[in-house]
Design a protein around this motif. Structure first.
Motif, mmCIF file in Angstrom:
data_model
loop_
_atom_site.group_PDB
_atom_site.id
_atom_site.type_symbol
_atom_site.label_atom_id
_atom_site.label_comp_id
_atom_site.label_asym_id
_atom_site.label_seq_id
_atom_site.Cartn_x
_atom_site.Cartn_y
_atom_site.Cartn_z
ATOM 1 N N THR A 8 0.831 -1.195 0.000
ATOM 2 C CA THR A 8 0.000 0.000 0.000
ATOM 3 C C THR A 8 0.868 1.249 0.000
ATOM 4 O OG1 THR A 8 -2.012 0.944 0.980
ATOM 5 C CG2 THR A 8 -0.289 0.242 2.526
ATOM 6 N N GLY A 9 0.233 2.388 0.020
ATOM 7 C CA GLY A 9 0.930 3.675 0.009
ATOM 8 C C GLY A 9 -0.104 4.776 -0.085
ATOM 9 N N GLY A 10 0.346 5.959 -0.406
ATOM 10 C CA GLY A 10 -0.585 7.073 -0.607
ATOM 11 C C GLY A 10 -0.745 7.348 -2.084
ATOM 12 N N ILE A 11 -1.677 8.225 -2.418
ATOM 13 C CA ILE A 11 -1.873 8.591 -3.815
ATOM 14 C C ILE A 11 -0.578 9.219 -4.354
ATOM 15 C CG2 ILE A 11 -2.893 10.838 -3.170
ATOM 16 C CD1 ILE A 11 -4.680 10.593 -5.661
ATOM 17 N N GLY A 12 -0.125 8.723 -5.485
ATOM 18 C CA GLY A 12 1.098 9.262 -6.079
ATOM 19 C C GLY A 12 2.390 8.792 -5.437
ATOM 20 N N SER A 13 2.302 7.854 -4.484
ATOM 21 C CA SER A 13 3.550 7.382 -3.851
ATOM 22 C C SER A 13 4.239 6.320 -4.705
ATOM 23 C CB SER A 13 3.302 6.859 -2.436
ATOM 24 O OG SER A 13 2.528 5.685 -2.452
ATOM 25 N N GLY A 14 3.481 5.661 -5.577
ATOM 26 C CA GLY A 14 4.111 4.736 -6.525
ATOM 27 C C GLY A 14 3.903 3.262 -6.259
ATOM 28 N N LYS A 15 2.791 2.906 -5.596
ATOM 29 C CA LYS A 15 2.586 1.475 -5.342
ATOM 30 C C LYS A 15 2.348 0.709 -6.643
ATOM 31 C CE LYS A 15 -2.221 1.820 -3.671
ATOM 32 N NZ LYS A 15 -2.781 1.962 -4.997
ATOM 33 N N SER A 16 1.754 1.353 -7.633
ATOM 34 C CA SER A 16 1.557 0.681 -8.935
ATOM 35 C C SER A 16 2.891 0.424 -9.626
ATOM 36 C CB SER A 16 0.652 1.524 -9.847
ATOM 37 O OG SER A 16 -0.624 1.640 -9.266
ATOM 38 N N THR A 17 3.833 1.347 -9.454
ATOM 39 C CA THR A 17 5.182 1.159 -10.002
ATOM 40 C C THR A 17 5.842 -0.043 -9.344
ATOM 41 O OG1 THR A 17 5.410 3.525 -10.439
ATOM 42 C CG2 THR A 17 7.454 2.254 -10.271
ATOM 43 N N VAL A 18 5.724 -0.122 -8.015
ATOM 44 C CA VAL A 18 6.306 -1.252 -7.275
ATOM 45 C C VAL A 18 5.640 -2.559 -7.710
ATOM 46 C CG1 VAL A 18 6.527 -2.303 -4.981
ATOM 47 C CG2 VAL A 18 7.067 0.131 -5.308
ATOM 48 N N ALA A 19 4.313 -2.532 -7.877
ATOM 49 C CA ALA A 19 3.596 -3.735 -8.324
ATOM 50 C C ALA A 19 4.110 -4.196 -9.693
ATOM 51 C CB ALA A 19 2.094 -3.469 -8.375
ATOM 52 N N ALA A 20 4.358 -3.237 -10.579
ATOM 53 C CA ALA A 20 4.861 -3.579 -11.922
ATOM 54 C C ALA A 20 6.261 -4.197 -11.833
ATOM 55 C CB ALA A 20 4.892 -2.333 -12.805
#
Length: 198
Positions: A8-20
């Motif tokens: 998890t994270g906050g909006i714009g922190s980059g959790k989608s980047t980490v997931a990728a």
């Protein structure tokens, strides 16, 4: 035995980047947003309950108008609680089913990417919690670029969320995504190594 770690994270922190990056490293990532959409598809029990509670949100083609539903539940706390009571148990059941499937395929490690893991308390049912952090300036720049919105609007969205510091206090691992893509990739690779050896 599958180890399922919250991401998890906050909006714009980059959790989608980490997931990728995790997926690039052949680590499965379950996406809570995708699961949440699936459990309210027509024909699903949650869909029927939502249609009965808020018939005005059913759009043409029997789809739920998510914007209309969002406007109702985010402006009325009892409606939000009711929607969560309808959807959250189904989301958790589906996460458990997908995790069991991964375990049966001999995966030892997987992640659950979700914005509200801390807020819902679901992180307590997982095998660990990773929080992706970034400076507020980095968050602002990413939200403004991604959503083409003004600074004030991006800042309001960040401030409306549970502060990142509160999530970090509960984290087992924190990834700092203020810097470069190379930096966050190196941190993710180290994290995988750590989690795979414990």
């Amino acid at each position: 035995m599958l180890k399922l770690i919250g991401l998890t994270g906050g909006i714009g922190s980059g959790k989608s980047t980490v997931a990728a990056i995790l997926r690039d490293q052949a680590i499965p990532v379950l996406d809570a947003d995708v699961i949440a959409r699936a459990v309210v598809e027509p024909g699903q029990p949650a869909y029927q309950e939502i249609a009965q509670a808020w018939p005005e949100v059913i759009a043409t083609g029997d789809r739920i108008d998510r914007k209309k539903l969002g406007a109702i539940v985010f402006s009325h706390a009892p409606s939000r609680s009711r929607l969560e009571a309808i959807t959250h148990p189904r989301i958790r059941d589906e996460v458990a089913a997908q995790a069991a499937e991964l375990g049966a395929k001999w995966h030892g490690l997987a992640f659950l990417e979700a914005a509200l893991l801390v807020e819902t308390g679901f992180y307590k049912q997982l095998d660990g919690l990773v929080v992706v952090s970034a400076s507020e300036e980095a968050q602002l720049a990413r939200v403004m670029a991604r959503d083409a919105c003004p600074r004030a609007s991006a800042l309001a969205r960040i401030r409306a969320q549970l502060p990142l510091a509160d999530k970090i206090r509960l984290a087992d691992y924190v990834l700092d995504n203020t810097g470069s893509l190379e930096s966050i990739r190196a941190q993710v690779v180290r994290l995988i190594r750590t989690l795979s050896s414990t």
